[in-house]
Design an enzyme around this catalytic site. Sequence first.
Site, PDB file in Angstrom:
ATOM      1  N   ALA A   1       0.897  -1.112  -0.043  1.00 12.75           N
ATOM      2  CA  ALA A   1       0.312   0.142  -0.028  1.00 12.75           C
ATOM      3  C   ALA A   1       0.827   1.235   0.061  1.00 12.75           C
ATOM      4  O   ALA A   1       1.977   1.128   0.336  1.00 12.75           O
ATOM      5  CB  ALA A   1      -1.015   0.022   1.415  1.00 12.75           C
TER       6      ALA A   1
ATOM      7  N   GLY B   1       0.672  -5.094   0.839  1.00 17.37           N
ATOM      8  CA  GLY B   1      -0.587  -5.225   0.184  1.00 17.37           C
ATOM      9  C   GLY B   1      -0.175  -5.821  -1.183  1.00 17.37           C
ATOM     10  O   GLY B   1      -1.026  -6.411  -1.893  1.00 17.37           O
TER      11      GLY B   1
ATOM     12  N   GLU C   1      -0.632  -9.292  -0.530  1.00 16.63           N
ATOM     13  CA  GLU C   1      -1.856  -9.626  -0.174  1.00 16.63           C
ATOM     14  C   GLU C   1      -2.735  -9.825  -1.458  1.00 16.63           C
ATOM     15  O   GLU C   1      -3.486 -10.482  -1.738  1.00 16.63           O
ATOM     16  CB  GLU C   1      -2.474  -8.513   0.488  1.00 16.63           C
TER      17      GLU C   1
ATOM     18  N   GLU D   1       4.633  -5.068   7.210  1.00 13.82           N
ATOM     19  CA  GLU D   1       3.851  -4.001   8.009  1.00 13.82           C
ATOM     20  C   GLU D   1       4.181  -3.767   9.188  1.00 13.82           C
ATOM     21  O   GLU D   1       4.113  -2.429   9.805  1.00 13.82           O
ATOM     22  CB  GLU D   1       2.509  -4.305   7.915  1.00 13.82           C
TER      23      GLU D   1
HETATM   24  N1  CAA Z   1       4.705   3.210  -0.717  1.00 13.31           N
HETATM   25  C1  CAA Z   1       4.879   4.505  -1.248  1.00 13.31           C
HETATM   26  N2  CAA Z   1       6.045   4.449  -1.904  1.00 13.31           N
HETATM   27  C2  CAA Z   1       6.871   3.447  -2.076  1.00 13.31           C
HETATM   28  C3  CAA Z   1       6.600   1.964  -1.561  1.00 13.31           C
HETATM   29  C4  CAA Z   1       5.447   2.067  -0.963  1.00 13.31           C
HETATM   30  N3  CAA Z   1       5.023   0.901  -0.179  1.00 13.31           N
HETATM   31  N4  CAA Z   1       7.564   1.387  -1.726  1.00 13.31           N
HETATM   32  C5  CAA Z   1       8.364   1.983  -2.352  1.00 13.31           C
HETATM   33  N5  CAA Z   1       7.955   3.276  -2.721  1.00 13.31           N
HETATM   34  C6  CAA Z   1       8.707   4.322  -3.122  1.00 13.31           C
HETATM   35  C7  CAA Z   1       9.972   5.026  -2.377  1.00 13.31           C
HETATM   36  O1  CAA Z   1       9.464   5.779  -1.471  1.00 13.31           O
HETATM   37  C8  CAA Z   1      10.900   5.459  -3.388  1.00 13.31           C
HETATM   38  O2  CAA Z   1      10.300   6.696  -3.988  1.00 13.31           O
HETATM   39  P1  CAA Z   1      11.482   7.824  -3.799  1.00 13.31           P
HETATM   40  O3  CAA Z   1      12.382   7.608  -5.054  1.00 13.31           O
HETATM   41  O4  CAA Z   1      10.479   8.976  -4.323  1.00 13.31           O
HETATM   42  O5  CAA Z   1      12.244   8.075  -2.777  1.00 13.31           O
HETATM   43  C9  CAA Z   1      10.464   4.573  -4.836  1.00 13.31           C
HETATM   44  O6  CAA Z   1       9.615   3.800  -4.310  1.00 13.31           O
HETATM   45  C10 CAA Z   1      11.782   3.252  -4.769  1.00 13.31           C
HETATM   46  O7  CAA Z   1      12.108   2.506  -3.452  1.00 13.31           O
HETATM   47  P2  CAA Z   1      13.398   2.574  -2.893  1.00 13.31           P
HETATM   48  O8  CAA Z   1      14.119   3.841  -3.070  1.00 13.31           O
HETATM   49  O9  CAA Z   1      13.050   2.447  -1.225  1.00 13.31           O
HETATM   50  O10 CAA Z   1      13.787   1.521  -3.400  1.00 13.31           O
HETATM   51  P3  CAA Z   1      14.778   0.148  -2.983  1.00 13.31           P
HETATM   52  O11 CAA Z   1      15.214  -0.789  -4.119  1.00 13.31           O
HETATM   53  O12 CAA Z   1      15.994   0.741  -2.111  1.00 13.31           O
HETATM   54  O13 CAA Z   1      14.129  -0.823  -1.890  1.00 13.31           O
HETATM   55  C11 CAA Z   1      11.934  -1.584  -1.296  1.00 13.31           C
HETATM   56  C12 CAA Z   1      12.807  -1.440  -2.280  1.00 13.31           C
HETATM   57  C13 CAA Z   1      12.731  -2.779  -0.079  1.00 13.31           C
HETATM   58  C14 CAA Z   1      10.657  -2.509  -1.636  1.00 13.31           C
HETATM   59  C15 CAA Z   1      11.631  -0.532  -0.300  1.00 13.31           C
HETATM   60  O14 CAA Z   1      11.058   0.402  -1.185  1.00 13.31           O
HETATM   61  C16 CAA Z   1      10.470  -0.675   0.891  1.00 13.31           C
HETATM   62  O15 CAA Z   1      10.879  -1.234   1.815  1.00 13.31           O
HETATM   63  N6  CAA Z   1       9.345  -0.188   0.328  1.00 13.31           N
HETATM   64  C17 CAA Z   1       8.063  -0.406   1.512  1.00 13.31           C
HETATM   65  C18 CAA Z   1       7.692  -1.921   1.724  1.00 13.31           C
HETATM   66  C19 CAA Z   1       6.667  -1.802   2.555  1.00 13.31           C
HETATM   67  O16 CAA Z   1       6.724  -1.472   3.585  1.00 13.31           O
HETATM   68  N7  CAA Z   1       5.310  -2.456   2.267  1.00 13.31           N
HETATM   69  C20 CAA Z   1       4.318  -2.724   3.063  1.00 13.31           C
HETATM   70  C21 CAA Z   1       3.199  -1.001   2.985  1.00 13.31           C
HETATM   71  S1  CAA Z   1       2.077  -1.094   4.223  1.00 13.31           S
HETATM   72  C22 CAA Z   1       0.733  -2.086   3.565  1.00 13.31           C
HETATM   73  O17 CAA Z   1       1.054  -2.693   2.473  1.00 13.31           O
HETATM   74  C23 CAA Z   1      -0.414  -2.174   4.349  1.00 13.31           C
HETATM   75  C24 CAA Z   1      -1.572  -3.365   3.701  1.00 13.31           C
HETATM   76  O18 CAA Z   1      -1.156  -4.581   4.370  1.00 13.31           O
HETATM   77  C25 CAA Z   1      -2.586  -3.004   3.070  1.00 13.31           C
END
Ligand code: CAA
Length: 258
Positions: free
Chosen positions: A66, A109, A112, A132
């Site tokens: 998400a 998500g 999911e 999460e």
């Molecule tokens: N939401 C918003 N933006 C996101 C994102 C997310 N879930 N995941 C990645 N991005 C964005 C980053 O902010 C970044 O944007 P900027 O370039 O503008 O800074 C861009 O995508 C590239 O991401 P990274 O620079 O972080 O890329 P990376 O290769 O270094 O890392 C990753 C990749 C490990 C996937 C890392 O991006 C990450 O940990 N993302 C979040 C994963 C996460 O926590 N997901 C769960 C979300 S909560 C949820 O889903 C709730 C639910 O159950 C419904």
Amino acid sequence: MADYEMILTERHGAAAVIRLNRPQALNALCDQLMDELARALRAFDADDSVSAIVLTGSDKAFAAGADIREMQPRSWPGTHRHDFIAPWEAVLGVQKPVIAAVAGFALGGGCEVAMMCDILLAADTAKFGQPEIKLGILPGAGGSQRLTHAIGKSKAMEMVLTGRMMDAAEAERCGLVARVVPAAELMDQAVALAQKIGELSAPAVAMAKEAVNASFELPLREGVRLERRLFLSLFGTEDQKEGMAAFNEKRKPLFRRG
Ligand code: CAA
């Protein structure tokens, strides 16, 4: 279909492909993207020339979860009045088979949504996780339930409580995905699978999907009763006559479309 900004759609014969296309955010599932996905799924589900739908992302990410930027300012009880996850359930409302073709990250998500699909195919680059907990929340689109059903309590608990990722080989070993394929072959294999399903009887496929999905929700006895009703009702279709006649006449069946 030209009004989509965050997804791309394609047709390959009877197979429809929906590609999540928000590369700058690793396909983070914001409200707009999920709205577009729901509309595309409904449109393909309603189209009799489509037999199955492939849902995919990019080489780097199926979806990284998400959208954290969009979620960060949300607060309760606003989240209670406006359940922003509810529209995601459109994925579950599709009658036709939905195949998730996962390369790269399928996190939160993203994992999911992949698990809401009927068959998961993983590229050897796929990484699954429910991170999460690291954000101070828990999975909110069924992860705690579907991951546990798929891989069992101990491993699901480890994933959900620590947020660690599993690679494609581990996902195949523990039954999360149907199979792992080389990344370069992912889409060809997913489309071929969708087309293969398209050669079969559409009512039988839809009812088989319904029966398997019912096993997640119904007690065994009720699930078996539902299966029996669906099984017996298929004897009212021309496809059953054709399928069995073709077997007895040692020829390939020609099922009706739609
Ligand atoms: N939401 C918003 N933006 C996101 C994102 C997310 N879930 N995941 C990645 N991005 C964005 C980053 O902010 C970044 O944007 P900027 O370039 O503008 O800074 C861009 O995508 C590239 O991401 P990274 O620079 O972080 O890329 P990376 O290769 O270094 O890392 C990753 C990749 C490990 C996937 C890392 O991006 C990450 O940990 N993302 C979040 C994963 C996460 O926590 N997901 C769960 C979300 S909560 C949820 O889903 C709730 C639910 O159950 C419904």
